[in-house]
Design a protein around this motif. Structure first.
Motif, PDB file in Angstrom:
ATOM      1  N   THR A  21       1.049  -1.166   0.090  1.00  0.00           N
ATOM      2  CA  THR A  21       0.703   0.317   0.324  1.00  0.00           C
ATOM      3  C   THR A  21       0.772   0.494  -0.309  1.00  0.00           C
ATOM      4  O   THR A  21       0.022   2.560   0.259  1.00  0.00           O
ATOM      5  CB  THR A  21      -0.677   0.268   1.855  1.00  0.00           C
ATOM      6  OG1 THR A  21      -0.569  -0.032   2.367  1.00  0.00           O
ATOM      7  CG2 THR A  21      -1.956  -1.118   0.694  1.00  0.00           C
ATOM      8  N   ASN A  22       2.361   0.896   0.166  1.00  0.00           N
ATOM      9  CA  ASN A  22       2.796   2.469   0.720  1.00  0.00           C
ATOM     10  C   ASN A  22       3.522   2.478  -0.198  1.00  0.00           C
ATOM     11  O   ASN A  22       4.874   2.402  -0.059  1.00  0.00           O
ATOM     12  CB  ASN A  22       3.682   2.763   1.517  1.00  0.00           C
ATOM     13  CG  ASN A  22       4.514   1.482   1.827  1.00  0.00           C
ATOM     14  OD1 ASN A  22       4.361   0.357   1.776  1.00  0.00           O
ATOM     15  ND2 ASN A  22       5.162   2.107   3.412  1.00  0.00           N
ATOM     16  N   TRP A  23       3.729   1.713  -2.201  1.00  0.00           N
ATOM     17  CA  TRP A  23       4.737   1.209  -2.947  1.00  0.00           C
ATOM     18  C   TRP A  23       5.359   2.710  -3.500  1.00  0.00           C
ATOM     19  O   TRP A  23       6.887   1.936  -3.584  1.00  0.00           O
ATOM     20  CB  TRP A  23       3.744   0.950  -3.663  1.00  0.00           C
ATOM     21  CG  TRP A  23       5.102   0.701  -4.903  1.00  0.00           C
ATOM     22  CD1 TRP A  23       4.815   0.872  -6.480  1.00  0.00           C
ATOM     23  CD2 TRP A  23       6.278  -0.550  -4.514  1.00  0.00           C
ATOM     24  NE1 TRP A  23       5.914   0.094  -6.876  1.00  0.00           N
ATOM     25  CE2 TRP A  23       6.557  -0.489  -6.210  1.00  0.00           C
ATOM     26  CE3 TRP A  23       6.141  -1.722  -3.695  1.00  0.00           C
ATOM     27  CZ2 TRP A  23       8.018  -1.225  -6.335  1.00  0.00           C
ATOM     28  CZ3 TRP A  23       7.530  -2.387  -4.515  1.00  0.00           C
ATOM     29  CH2 TRP A  23       8.012  -2.591  -5.877  1.00  0.00           C
ATOM     30  N   SER A  24       5.220   4.084  -3.138  1.00  0.00           N
ATOM     31  CA  SER A  24       6.299   4.647  -3.563  1.00  0.00           C
ATOM     32  C   SER A  24       7.502   4.764  -2.671  1.00  0.00           C
ATOM     33  O   SER A  24       8.166   5.166  -3.335  1.00  0.00           O
ATOM     34  CB  SER A  24       5.382   5.927  -3.734  1.00  0.00           C
ATOM     35  OG  SER A  24       5.894   7.557  -4.203  1.00  0.00           O
ATOM     36  N   ASP A  25       6.701   4.896  -1.023  1.00  0.00           N
ATOM     37  CA  ASP A  25       7.803   5.941  -0.500  1.00  0.00           C
ATOM     38  C   ASP A  25       9.416   4.638  -0.307  1.00  0.00           C
ATOM     39  O   ASP A  25      10.057   4.428   0.325  1.00  0.00           O
ATOM     40  CB  ASP A  25       6.811   5.834   1.310  1.00  0.00           C
ATOM     41  CG  ASP A  25       6.120   7.205   0.812  1.00  0.00           C
ATOM     42  OD1 ASP A  25       6.687   8.019   0.657  1.00  0.00           O
ATOM     43  OD2 ASP A  25       5.253   6.745   1.881  1.00  0.00           O
ATOM     44  N   TYR A  26       8.477   2.533  -0.347  1.00  0.00           N
ATOM     45  CA  TYR A  26       8.553   1.400  -0.280  1.00  0.00           C
ATOM     46  C   TYR A  26       9.806   1.557  -1.418  1.00  0.00           C
ATOM     47  O   TYR A  26      11.229   1.584  -1.400  1.00  0.00           O
ATOM     48  CB  TYR A  26       8.667   0.667   0.069  1.00  0.00           C
ATOM     49  CG  TYR A  26       8.612  -0.667  -0.032  1.00  0.00           C
ATOM     50  CD1 TYR A  26      10.187  -0.988   0.885  1.00  0.00           C
ATOM     51  CD2 TYR A  26       8.791  -2.158  -1.006  1.00  0.00           C
ATOM     52  CE1 TYR A  26       9.942  -2.609   1.274  1.00  0.00           C
ATOM     53  CE2 TYR A  26       9.478  -3.554  -0.281  1.00  0.00           C
ATOM     54  CZ  TYR A  26      10.079  -3.496  -0.209  1.00  0.00           C
ATOM     55  OH  TYR A  26      10.611  -4.227   0.323  1.00  0.00           O
ATOM     56  N   ASN A  27      10.123   1.780  -3.007  1.00  0.00           N
ATOM     57  CA  ASN A  27      10.370   2.148  -3.780  1.00  0.00           C
ATOM     58  C   ASN A  27      11.385   3.175  -3.527  1.00  0.00           C
ATOM     59  O   ASN A  27      12.820   2.748  -3.510  1.00  0.00           O
ATOM     60  CB  ASN A  27       9.623   2.632  -4.936  1.00  0.00           C
ATOM     61  CG  ASN A  27      10.350   1.701  -5.878  1.00  0.00           C
ATOM     62  OD1 ASN A  27      11.039   0.974  -6.331  1.00  0.00           O
ATOM     63  ND2 ASN A  27      10.039   2.814  -7.077  1.00  0.00           N
ATOM     64  N   GLU A  28      11.154   3.622  -2.986  1.00  0.00           N
ATOM     65  CA  GLU A  28      12.326   4.941  -2.494  1.00  0.00           C
ATOM     66  C   GLU A  28      13.299   4.721  -1.549  1.00  0.00           C
ATOM     67  O   GLU A  28      14.904   4.334  -1.326  1.00  0.00           O
ATOM     68  CB  GLU A  28      12.506   6.089  -2.336  1.00  0.00           C
ATOM     69  CG  GLU A  28      12.949   7.643  -1.834  1.00  0.00           C
ATOM     70  CD  GLU A  28      13.542   7.441  -2.783  1.00  0.00           C
ATOM     71  OE1 GLU A  28      15.157   8.241  -3.013  1.00  0.00           O
ATOM     72  OE2 GLU A  28      13.410   7.548  -4.053  1.00  0.00           O
ATOM     73  N   ALA A  29      12.980   3.724  -0.676  1.00  0.00           N
ATOM     74  CA  ALA A  29      13.705   3.475   0.200  1.00  0.00           C
ATOM     75  C   ALA A  29      14.622   1.569  -0.298  1.00  0.00           C
ATOM     76  O   ALA A  29      15.769   1.881   0.007  1.00  0.00           O
ATOM     77  CB  ALA A  29      12.844   2.389   1.362  1.00  0.00           C
ATOM     78  N   LEU A  30      14.942   1.765  -0.970  1.00  0.00           N
ATOM     79  CA  LEU A  30      14.649   0.610  -1.500  1.00  0.00           C
ATOM     80  C   LEU A  30      16.189   1.201  -2.198  1.00  0.00           C
ATOM     81  O   LEU A  30      17.376   0.744  -2.634  1.00  0.00           O
ATOM     82  CB  LEU A  30      14.618  -0.100  -2.502  1.00  0.00           C
ATOM     83  CG  LEU A  30      12.748  -1.951  -1.536  1.00  0.00           C
ATOM     84  CD1 LEU A  30      12.264  -1.918  -2.794  1.00  0.00           C
ATOM     85  CD2 LEU A  30      13.772  -2.396  -0.411  1.00  0.00           C
ATOM     86  N   ARG A  31      15.649   2.262  -3.068  1.00  0.00           N
ATOM     87  CA  ARG A  31      17.059   2.730  -4.041  1.00  0.00           C
ATOM     88  C   ARG A  31      17.822   3.174  -3.278  1.00  0.00           C
ATOM     89  O   ARG A  31      19.024   3.095  -2.609  1.00  0.00           O
ATOM     90  CB  ARG A  31      16.185   3.872  -4.625  1.00  0.00           C
ATOM     91  CG  ARG A  31      15.303   3.826  -5.897  1.00  0.00           C
ATOM     92  CD  ARG A  31      15.086   4.968  -6.799  1.00  0.00           C
ATOM     93  NE  ARG A  31      14.141   4.978  -7.858  1.00  0.00           N
ATOM     94  CZ  ARG A  31      12.632   4.966  -7.335  1.00  0.00           C
ATOM     95  NH1 ARG A  31      12.068   5.544  -6.343  1.00  0.00           N
ATOM     96  NH2 ARG A  31      11.513   4.641  -8.433  1.00  0.00           N
ATOM     97  N   ARG A  32      17.717   3.977  -1.984  1.00  0.00           N
ATOM     98  CA  ARG A  32      18.193   4.696  -0.886  1.00  0.00           C
ATOM     99  C   ARG A  32      19.171   3.447  -0.050  1.00  0.00           C
ATOM    100  O   ARG A  32      19.891   4.169  -0.255  1.00  0.00           O
ATOM    101  CB  ARG A  32      17.727   4.948  -0.018  1.00  0.00           C
ATOM    102  CG  ARG A  32      16.736   6.514  -0.565  1.00  0.00           C
ATOM    103  CD  ARG A  32      15.831   7.502   0.803  1.00  0.00           C
ATOM    104  NE  ARG A  32      17.287   8.012   1.745  1.00  0.00           N
ATOM    105  CZ  ARG A  32      17.235   8.352   3.178  1.00  0.00           C
ATOM    106  NH1 ARG A  32      15.290   7.637   3.295  1.00  0.00           N
ATOM    107  NH2 ARG A  32      17.880   8.692   4.205  1.00  0.00           N
ATOM    108  N   ARG A  33      19.073   2.382  -0.367  1.00  0.00           N
ATOM    109  CA  ARG A  33      20.342   1.214   0.515  1.00  0.00           C
ATOM    110  C   ARG A  33      21.241   1.334  -0.881  1.00  0.00           C
ATOM    111  O   ARG A  33      21.412   0.740  -0.086  1.00  0.00           O
ATOM    112  CB  ARG A  33      18.847  -0.233   0.388  1.00  0.00           C
ATOM    113  CG  ARG A  33      17.905  -0.160   1.375  1.00  0.00           C
ATOM    114  CD  ARG A  33      17.117  -1.569   0.910  1.00  0.00           C
ATOM    115  NE  ARG A  33      16.104  -2.072   2.302  1.00  0.00           N
ATOM    116  CZ  ARG A  33      15.848  -2.757   1.999  1.00  0.00           C
ATOM    117  NH1 ARG A  33      16.158  -3.829   1.597  1.00  0.00           N
ATOM    118  NH2 ARG A  33      14.620  -2.880   3.097  1.00  0.00           N
ATOM    119  N   GLY A  34      21.058   1.698  -1.208  1.00  0.00           N
ATOM    120  CA  GLY A  34      22.148   1.721  -2.900  1.00  0.00           C
ATOM    121  C   GLY A  34      23.236   3.101  -3.077  1.00  0.00           C
ATOM    122  O   GLY A  34      23.942   3.010  -3.291  1.00  0.00           O
ATOM    123  N   ASP A  35      22.617   4.040  -1.996  1.00  0.00           N
ATOM    124  CA  ASP A  35      23.267   4.912  -1.767  1.00  0.00           C
ATOM    125  C   ASP A  35      24.612   4.889  -0.611  1.00  0.00           C
ATOM    126  O   ASP A  35      24.054   4.723   0.361  1.00  0.00           O
ATOM    127  CB  ASP A  35      22.447   6.049  -1.056  1.00  0.00           C
ATOM    128  CG  ASP A  35      22.299   7.571  -0.926  1.00  0.00           C
ATOM    129  OD1 ASP A  35      24.000   7.467  -1.322  1.00  0.00           O
ATOM    130  OD2 ASP A  35      22.346   8.286  -1.440  1.00  0.00           O
TER     131      ASP A  35
END
Length: 319
Positions: A21-35
């Protein structure tokens, strides 16, 4: 519901489906793991060198913070120690920070007994604790020799990881690495020894069933702690009033009804966390010696909790 309960008629039940239900926020969180800025803290330069020794003796060149940062980057991005040295050196160069980087032998030597600081925020109230264990491979054995030539294993090839999981925060609040001969009940006192957060409820599988576990948990978290552990099919009353109540409920309503009434099905969350650890970090330990493996496990736990704080998926059942 356990998969084996309806194994003979599994085709008659549609698979449960969930949606994020929070795909937009979770998708960004997955990107930030590689930061890499997530894993290299602000003020790194000021904490990179070891503090001056007050007594006699030599002074180490690098602080525990510097060693932990390098080991964390190597673990997250799956780099051996030599490649970790080059990786960190290039990152600091791109950041414009002139700092020496520990070589691979220094990283290996300092891993033993490294002080890994727990940065989890303190809980505001009692939590639910779910405990479980799993095996982690070591020695990089693939089993090819045994399959190809029919030879037996010459040494143990795995360790046992015991974890305590908080389903509300999604973080691992206790972690213990032992040799494979240590049972779940034996490892439990050491596993929960470092938990400072008050615990109101504990979930565990049948491997923890016994008077010793119940007494250990009551001494650690108080006599009012709610303990939910399924007794075996052959269990008889007499060990404790709490266990006797579980046996009577199962005998009257069935084991599936007992699981729903007690909320025991939430124990599946710790199994999902174990699967997450093996998928994100890997199903094996990189270090060969036990002392280094213990430090590696501490860094792994801290890294997974940091990923959780970046962002979690929120699910709802759709079918």
């Amino acid at each position: 519901m356990p998969h084996k309960f309806n194994a003979d008629r599994r085709d008659k039940f549609p698979k449960t489906r969930y949606a994020v239900t929070n795909w937009s926020d979770y998708n960004e969180a997955l990107r930030r793991r590689g930061d890499v800025t997530i894993w290299i803290e602000d003020g790194t330069a000021g904490k990179w060198s070891a503090p001056k020794r007050k007594g006699r003796g030599g002074r180490p060149k690098y602080s525990d913070f510097a060693i932990e940062t390098c080991l964390t980057l190597g673990l997250i991005f799956h780099q051996p120690l030599r490649q970790t040295q080059g990786f960190v050196r290039s990152l600091l160069g791109l950041m414009g920070v002139e700092l020496p980087v520990p070589d691979f032998s220094t990283l290996s030597r300092r891993t033993i007994g490294l002080s890994v600081v727990d940065d989890r925020p303190k809980s505001s109230g009692p939590v639910t604790l779910i405990v479980d264990s799993t095996g982690l491979k070591i020695h990089r054995g693939s089993g090819w020799q045994e399959v190809k030539h029919g030879t037996g294993k010459t040494r143990k090839s795995w360790r046992k990881l015991h974890i305590g999981y908080d389903p509300d925060s999604g973080e691992i609040i206790a972690s213990l690495l032992t040799i494979d001969q240590v049972g779940d009940e034996t490892a439990l006192p050491e596993l929960i020894a470092g938990i400072e957060t008050p615990v109101a409820r504990i979930l565990a599988d049948g491997a923890y069933d016994g008077t010793g576990v119940s007494n250990c948990l009551s001494e650690a978290f108080g006599p009012d702690v709610e303990i939910t552990i399924p007794p075996p099919i052959t269990a008889v009353p007499g060990l404790s009033d709490r266990r006797d109540a579980h046996i009577e409920h199962i005998a009257e309503h069935g084991r599936m009804a007992w699981q729903s009434a007690t909320g025991y099905n939430a124990r599946a969350l710790v199994e999902a966390q174990i699967g997450r650890r093996k998928f994100v970090i890997g199903p094996r330990l990189n270090a060969r010696e036990m002392d280094r493996q213990i430090t590696e496990n501490k860094i792994t736990t801290k890294s997974l909790n940091r990923m959780t704080r970046i962002g979690r998926a929120v699910f709802k059942r759709v079918a």
